[in-house]
Design a protein around this motif. Structure first.
Motif, PDB file in Angstrom:
ATOM      1  N   GLY A 190     -14.404 -20.454  29.311  1.00 60.38           N
ATOM      2  CA  GLY A 190     -13.635 -19.836  30.380  1.00 60.38           C
ATOM      3  C   GLY A 190     -12.243 -19.383  30.006  1.00 60.38           C
ATOM      4  O   GLY A 190     -11.474 -18.988  30.874  1.00 60.38           O
ATOM      5  N   GLY A 191     -11.893 -19.452  28.737  1.00 61.78           N
ATOM      6  CA  GLY A 191     -10.587 -18.982  28.296  1.00 61.78           C
ATOM      7  C   GLY A 191      -9.490 -20.021  28.319  1.00 61.78           C
ATOM      8  O   GLY A 191      -8.371 -19.767  27.869  1.00 61.78           O
ATOM      9  N   SER A 194      -5.124 -21.468  33.445  1.00 60.52           N
ATOM     10  CA  SER A 194      -6.351 -21.232  32.689  1.00 60.52           C
ATOM     11  C   SER A 194      -7.578 -21.218  33.585  1.00 60.52           C
ATOM     12  O   SER A 194      -8.565 -20.525  33.297  1.00 60.52           O
ATOM     13  CB  SER A 194      -6.516 -22.300  31.609  1.00 60.52           C
ATOM     14  N   ALA A 195      -7.527 -21.963  34.666  1.00 60.82           N
ATOM     15  CA  ALA A 195      -8.645 -21.939  35.600  1.00 60.82           C
ATOM     16  C   ALA A 195      -8.819 -20.532  36.195  1.00 60.82           C
ATOM     17  O   ALA A 195      -9.932 -20.048  36.367  1.00 60.82           O
ATOM     18  CB  ALA A 195      -8.435 -22.964  36.708  1.00 60.82           C
ATOM     19  N   GLY A 196      -7.696 -19.870  36.480  1.00 55.94           N
ATOM     20  CA  GLY A 196      -7.758 -18.496  36.980  1.00 55.94           C
ATOM     21  C   GLY A 196      -8.227 -17.520  35.920  1.00 55.94           C
ATOM     22  O   GLY A 196      -8.954 -16.559  36.211  1.00 55.94           O
ATOM     23  N   LEU A 233     -13.745 -20.992  39.810  1.00 55.46           N
ATOM     24  CA  LEU A 233     -13.250 -20.733  41.158  1.00 55.46           C
ATOM     25  C   LEU A 233     -12.820 -22.028  41.842  1.00 55.46           C
ATOM     26  O   LEU A 233     -11.753 -22.099  42.459  1.00 55.46           O
ATOM     27  CB  LEU A 233     -14.324 -20.023  41.994  1.00 55.46           C
ATOM     28  N   ARG A 234     -13.646 -23.047  41.701  1.00 53.32           N
ATOM     29  CA  ARG A 234     -13.360 -24.338  42.326  1.00 53.32           C
ATOM     30  C   ARG A 234     -12.115 -24.984  41.702  1.00 53.32           C
ATOM     31  O   ARG A 234     -11.222 -25.480  42.394  1.00 53.32           O
ATOM     32  CB  ARG A 234     -14.581 -25.244  42.151  1.00 53.32           C
ATOM     33  N   SER A 235     -12.066 -24.969  40.367  1.00 50.90           N
ATOM     34  CA  SER A 235     -10.933 -25.565  39.659  1.00 50.90           C
ATOM     35  C   SER A 235      -9.644 -24.805  39.962  1.00 50.90           C
ATOM     36  O   SER A 235      -8.583 -25.407  40.188  1.00 50.90           O
ATOM     37  CB  SER A 235     -11.211 -25.562  38.156  1.00 50.90           C
ATOM     38  N   ALA A 242       0.688 -24.942  40.917  1.00 51.62           N
ATOM     39  CA  ALA A 242       0.949 -24.981  39.479  1.00 51.62           C
ATOM     40  C   ALA A 242       0.535 -23.707  38.741  1.00 51.62           C
ATOM     41  O   ALA A 242       0.800 -23.575  37.553  1.00 51.62           O
ATOM     42  CB  ALA A 242       0.216 -26.176  38.856  1.00 51.62           C
ATOM     43  N   VAL A 243      -0.104 -22.755  39.417  1.00 51.95           N
ATOM     44  CA  VAL A 243      -0.664 -21.574  38.751  1.00 51.95           C
ATOM     45  C   VAL A 243       0.389 -20.474  38.619  1.00 51.95           C
ATOM     46  O   VAL A 243       1.145 -20.199  39.552  1.00 51.95           O
ATOM     47  CB  VAL A 243      -1.878 -21.027  39.546  1.00 51.95           C
TER      48      VAL A 243
END
Length: 273
Positions: free
Chosen positions: A165-166, A188-190, A71-73, A82-83
């Motif tokens: 986390g994938g 990837s963070a999401g 969540l933080r990342s 960038a997401v």
């Protein structure tokens, strides 16, 4: 009961692991699980936890910690624009479904099976990242449905079984279809959020009532480890995101590949060393 000096050492190792995991979460868009799982596996072994549940506990506890770390990342990367939010919205069902299936599989899988899955996948990903990154592409844009749904579910399954986390899988998927590495890292963070939330409850269910679990565990989640590491990862993850955006594509790929080789070697050694 281990001596107080050993407990202090374990706590210190966990805090250090949390710092490294949080930094890598930001740099590579991973939830830190690729660091935490092998560290947990080692520390839980030193603590005398039953081998039959040690790897499961390492994976489940890692999944729990990935929730706030991702969540933080994700928030840090999204602020930079960038997401790929379209991809994430399309995976709202697929990725969590895979994470739930992973917990169902883990409930019956052996410790050796989970370690082998971890070692093989990380080695394959490292080889792809380091040696085929600029030459190996499957297309110029991401595939449509239903293949995209299948890929999302697969990422959820394998990441859930590995306690990650994938990011390692999504980075590869997006890069294979021509997406920039920085966008893959950010997205990837999401993906980590979509995996860790259902995975948390899945591993609680999978380990419910199992024998050999340590104090303060709910299923395959150990809350002592969670409480020690989460504050550190939350503080460190945004700094990792800054590092990622200051590095070149090839620097990210080489660093990521070397890291994965180290992790893979550690688990192969635990199986055959």
């Amino acid at each position: 009961m281990p001596p107080v000096s050993e407990l202090i050492l374990f706590a210190g190792l966990l805090v250090v692991a949390g710092g490294v995991a949080g930094l890598l979460a930001g740099v590579f868009g991973i939830g830190g699980g690729a660091v935490l799982v092998p560290v947990f596996y080692q520390i839980f072994g030193l603590a005398g936890i039953d081998d039959a549940v040690r790897m499961h506990l390492a994976v489940g506890t890692s999944i729990a910690i990935i929730v706030p770390t991702s969540l933080r990342s994700f928030a840090a990367h999204r602020r930079r624009g960038a997401v790929d939010m379209q991809l994430l919205r399309g995976w709202v069902v697929a990725v969590p479904l895979g994470a739930i299936l992973a917990a169902v599989i883990a409930a019956e899988a052996s410790s050796e099976a989970l370690r082998l899955i971890f070692a093989v996948i990380t080695l394959l990903l490292a080889s792809r990242m380091m040696f085929f990154s600029s030459r190996w592409h499957l297309g110029s844009d991401l595939p449509g449905e239903p293949l995209r749904f299948v890929v999302g579910t697969g990422i959820g399954v394998f990441s859930g079984l590995m306690g990650i986390g994938g990011g390692v899988l999504n980075n590869t998927f997006m890069s294979l279809y021509g997406r920039p590495i920085h966008q893959a890292v950010a997205t990837s963070a999401g993906v980590g959020v979509l995996i860790s939330l259902p995975g948390l409850f899945g591993y609680i269910w999978a380990g419910w009532g199992k024998e050999g679990l340590p104090l303060m565990s709910t299923g395959f989640i150990n809350w002592i480890a969670v409480a020690l590491i989460i504050p550190v990862t939350l503080v460190v993850a945004p700094y990792g995101a800054k590092i990622a955006h200051a590095m070149s594509k090839r620097q990210l790929e080489i660093g990521f590949g070397l890291f994965l080789i180290f992790v893979s070697a550690r688990f192969f050694y635990s199986l055959y060393g």
